[in-house]
Design a protein around this motif. Structure first.
Motif, PDB file in Angstrom:
ATOM      1  N   GLU A   6       0.851  -1.189   0.000  1.00 19.96           N
ATOM      2  CA  GLU A   6       0.000   0.000   0.000  1.00 19.96           C
ATOM      3  C   GLU A   6       0.890   1.243   0.000  1.00 19.96           C
ATOM      4  N   LYS A   7       0.284   2.393  -0.325  1.00 20.64           N
ATOM      5  CA  LYS A   7       1.032   3.659  -0.338  1.00 20.64           C
ATOM      6  C   LYS A   7       1.647   3.962   1.021  1.00 20.64           C
ATOM      7  N   SER A   8       0.886   3.725   2.077  1.00 22.16           N
ATOM      8  CA  SER A   8       1.387   4.032   3.414  1.00 22.16           C
ATOM      9  C   SER A   8       2.598   3.163   3.763  1.00 22.16           C
ATOM     10  N   GLN A   9       2.608   1.925   3.300  1.00 22.97           N
ATOM     11  CA  GLN A   9       3.754   1.063   3.553  1.00 22.97           C
ATOM     12  C   GLN A   9       4.982   1.541   2.782  1.00 22.97           C
ATOM     13  N   LEU A  10       4.768   2.006   1.568  1.00 18.42           N
ATOM     14  CA  LEU A  10       5.883   2.531   0.771  1.00 18.42           C
ATOM     15  C   LEU A  10       6.452   3.803   1.393  1.00 18.42           C
ATOM     16  N   VAL A  11       5.575   4.680   1.856  1.00 15.70           N
ATOM     17  CA  VAL A  11       6.031   5.908   2.515  1.00 15.70           C
ATOM     18  C   VAL A  11       6.752   5.556   3.811  1.00 15.70           C
TER      19      VAL A  11
END
Length: 66
Positions: A6-11
């Motif tokens: 997910e985006k939050s994991q990448l960030v």
């Protein structure tokens, strides 16, 4: 096959990596620029910023969505 993140994991991953880079390279660059003298204020500030980025990265990586 690897699971998509997910985006939050990448960030979160990015912030954790940035934390290490800030905590290591900032004091090192400052020491090299000032004749190998370590400035305690720069060191403490770099550790503080690195710790904050690490904490935010860990929190964001645990979330399912940003």
């Amino acid at each position: 096959m690897a699971e998509r993140k997910e985006k939050s994991q990448l960030v979160g991953d990015f912030l954790r990596e940035a934390a290490v880079l800030v905590a290591v390279t900032w004091p090192l660059e400052d020491a090299l620029a000032h004749e190998n003298k370590i400035n305690l204020n720069v060191l403490l500030f770099a550790i503080l910023i690195g710790g904050l980025l690490l904490y935010l990265g860990i929190i964001l990586e645990g979330r399912d969505a940003l």
